[in-house]
Design a protein around this motif. Sequence first.
Motif, short mmCIF file in Angstrom:
data_model
loop_
_atom_site.label_atom_id
_atom_site.label_comp_id
_atom_site.label_asym_id
_atom_site.label_seq_id
_atom_site.Cartn_x
_atom_site.Cartn_y
_atom_site.Cartn_z
N GLU A 89 -1.17 6.07 8.56
CA GLU A 89 0.21 6.48 8.33
C GLU A 89 0.32 7.94 8.74
O GLU A 89 -0.50 8.77 8.34
CB GLU A 89 0.53 6.30 6.85
CG GLU A 89 1.93 6.65 6.47
CD GLU A 89 2.16 6.37 5.00
OE1 GLU A 89 2.72 5.29 4.70
OE2 GLU A 89 1.80 7.21 4.16
N LYS A 91 2.65 11.32 8.61
CA LYS A 91 3.75 11.95 7.89
C LYS A 91 4.03 13.30 8.52
O LYS A 91 3.09 14.05 8.81
CB LYS A 91 3.43 12.13 6.41
CG LYS A 91 3.24 10.84 5.65
CD LYS A 91 2.89 11.12 4.21
CE LYS A 91 2.62 9.83 3.46
NZ LYS A 91 2.21 10.09 2.07
N VAL A 102 7.98 9.28 7.97
CA VAL A 102 6.77 8.46 7.86
C VAL A 102 6.78 7.40 8.95
O VAL A 102 7.77 6.70 9.13
CB VAL A 102 6.68 7.79 6.48
CG1 VAL A 102 5.43 6.93 6.37
CG2 VAL A 102 6.72 8.82 5.37
N GLN A 104 4.19 4.24 10.52
CA GLN A 104 3.01 3.41 10.31
C GLN A 104 2.36 3.06 11.64
O GLN A 104 3.04 2.67 12.58
CB GLN A 104 3.39 2.11 9.60
CG GLN A 104 3.87 2.28 8.19
CD GLN A 104 2.79 2.71 7.24
OE1 GLN A 104 3.01 3.56 6.41
NE2 GLN A 104 1.60 2.14 7.35
#
Length: 125
Positions: A89, A91, A102, A104
């Motif tokens: 992930e 950020k 965010v 993925q």
Amino acid sequence: MGLFNAILGNASEVNIENVSNEFEPILIEEEIIEKAYKLIRDMFIFTNKRLILVEKQLVGTKVDYMSIPYSSIKKFSKESAGILDMDAELKIWLNHDNNPIVKQFGKGGNNINEVYKILSQHTLK
């Protein structure tokens, strides 16, 4: 393999010439696309001036273009089980915003590390 990677959430590098033609109307004078990655419907466009995050709806034609000057990035992080674990992930925190952006990334690709490295190169000058 590109479709399979997209389904799994893996970022794949996009041909810069194709992206340059598509994004030419929003680039400023002397702005050059350095790298581009596609992640399912999202794209990361790294220019010499800014990061452009593109979100395309899965259904419909709406597209959101978020322009982030590198100087606006306060911090960023990659969370995974380890350096080589690609289920990760990303950020990105912007100045004056407590909630991060965010994204993925799934297993099977090394592009999360490339994206992290490019962010480092532009923000740690």
